[in-house]
Design a protein around this motif. Sequence first.
Motif: not given
Length: 343
Positions: A48, A75, A77, A80-81, A87, A89, A105, A108-109, A112-113
């Motif tokens: 990312c 990814a 971005p 997710t953002s 996702q 993952w 962004d 945020r990714n 999320a990961a």
Amino acid sequence: MAARDTLMYSEAHESADVVARQFAANEAVIAALAAALRAEPPRFIVTCARGSSDHAAAYAKYVFETRLGIATASASPSVTSVYAAEQQWQGALFLAISQSGKSPDLLRNAEAAKRAGARVVALVNVEDSPLAALADTVIPLHAGPERSVAATKSYIAALAAVLHLCARWLDDAELGDALQRLPQALRDNWSADWSPLCDSLADAHNLFVVGRGYGLGIALEAALKFKETCGLHAEAFSAAEVKHGPMALVGPDFPVLCFAQDDDTLDSTLAVAREFRGRGAQVLVAAPGLHGAGMLPVATGLPAMLTPLLIIQSFYRAASELSLRRGFNPDVPPHLNKVTETV
């Protein structure tokens, strides 16, 4: 102003020292991460990044997939953002690459990961950045302050960090030995004469930058730098992909810059260069050990996977000179800031 007076030139010139410093400083953290990855291999790798850092991720994809055999994907971005789409993952290695480590962004990714159960690793130049605070493991780039808007030494540092991780992950002594030779190779290659690039492109309006395999990431990076520092519209293509549609634009005097390394992609890349020359295009080729008209010198003696670092360093030096020749200042491109905080 002479090119050597620009920050872009001087910072690119620091790359050899940056890489040497990084290898020494990061050995313990990378060895520990590599041991953990060998003990519990990821199902796949997600990168990312944006801008130059994403071009480093494109290089990482080829390194990881060819040497580790692990599927690696970039990814998007915004998925997710902006779209806030969760996702799947779990069990992945999530590799975030950034100079500043503060783009919203990207953060945020990374968040999320972590929620999805991925191992988050940050390659970042600012060690106390928000991204570093989020990561499970931080691999500092050790590039030091980079004041030119155009990223140079931090980009090369990101490529070097990818190689360092790969060498330790594989426990590959031969690659490890090659990495120890890399800083001196960068120093030796700095003085390579790329003046034909400046002469050829001083009045150009458009060009293609072509690479393949390990060289595709630096082709993407060079095309960005042409736009950013030289006001020159450039597009990057794989030596295979350029034959699907884009080659229709290549005719008499159209500029093409090809990057090649001495591996299984060399013959196909040189074949594309020959075909374009046959159409009257203005073709320059940077490849190790090749000399003559239209050739830009690149040192030999390192594995093909390391050649892109030598090529892009020479390109940065030439681009700083070309920028001035075209009436720009490479350190302060119009409308751009050093840190782009995309949401």
